[in-house]
Design an enzyme around this catalytic site. Sequence first.
Site, mmCIF file in Angstrom:
data_model
loop_
_atom_site.group_PDB
_atom_site.id
_atom_site.type_symbol
_atom_site.label_atom_id
_atom_site.label_comp_id
_atom_site.label_asym_id
_atom_site.label_seq_id
_atom_site.Cartn_x
_atom_site.Cartn_y
_atom_site.Cartn_z
ATOM 1 N N TYR A 75 -12.023 -11.699 2.483
ATOM 2 C CA TYR A 75 -11.231 -10.473 2.399
ATOM 3 C C TYR A 75 -11.456 -9.855 1.030
ATOM 4 O O TYR A 75 -11.289 -10.534 0.015
ATOM 5 C CB TYR A 75 -9.735 -10.772 2.545
ATOM 6 N N ARG A 122 0.838 -1.200 0.000
ATOM 7 C CA ARG A 122 0.000 0.000 0.000
ATOM 8 C C ARG A 122 0.870 1.246 0.000
ATOM 9 O O ARG A 122 0.642 2.175 -0.777
ATOM 10 C CB ARG A 122 -0.923 -0.028 1.223
#
Length: 195
Positions: free
Chosen positions: A109, A46
């Site tokens: 997820y 990220r």
Amino acid sequence: FEGTFDEVKMQKKSVRELASVHGGILAGPTVGKAGYDLTFAIAYLRDFALNYNILGESFETFVPWSKLRQVIQATKHRIYSEHKSRALPGVPFVCCRITQLYDDGACVYFYFCMQISSVAEPSEVFSAIERSARQEILDNGGSLSHHHGLGKLRSSFVRQIYSQGCIDAFKCIKEAIDPMNTFGARNGVFNAEDE
């Protein structure tokens, strides 16, 4: 899989049967381990992706087997629709994986990434789309969280998942065991915005 040899054999048979009924595949332990490695690496990915104007995050839910396909399809569709309705650049990356299996459902997820160059207030836009996705999960029979808890980010959903009586009971218990608010994280039903 856990248990005796016969228990593990039965569990694997049950999973194979469920997977074949619902269009799933058994990918084996190597793929499962790679998924967990991805979970640990996601924070680093990220941060790296931000250097290239890509914002991404994962979020999880518990879904009963009877709602699994519906929740996955509706949530992905909602993210794409929200992205398109805002005329954002590019096409968002949306995928999901099942990480834990239970007799009555699974932990799912979701992963969502989007291009943020030229997007005004990208964090707010991303958060709004993620909130929409969480609402879609709830609307289609999934839970607010599987194991990450409610925290501050999901506290706005508290009144949808708990009755007022339950919220009052939580607050009474908190007052009884922590009257000085020593553990005052202000998460979930204790979020300051909710009082």
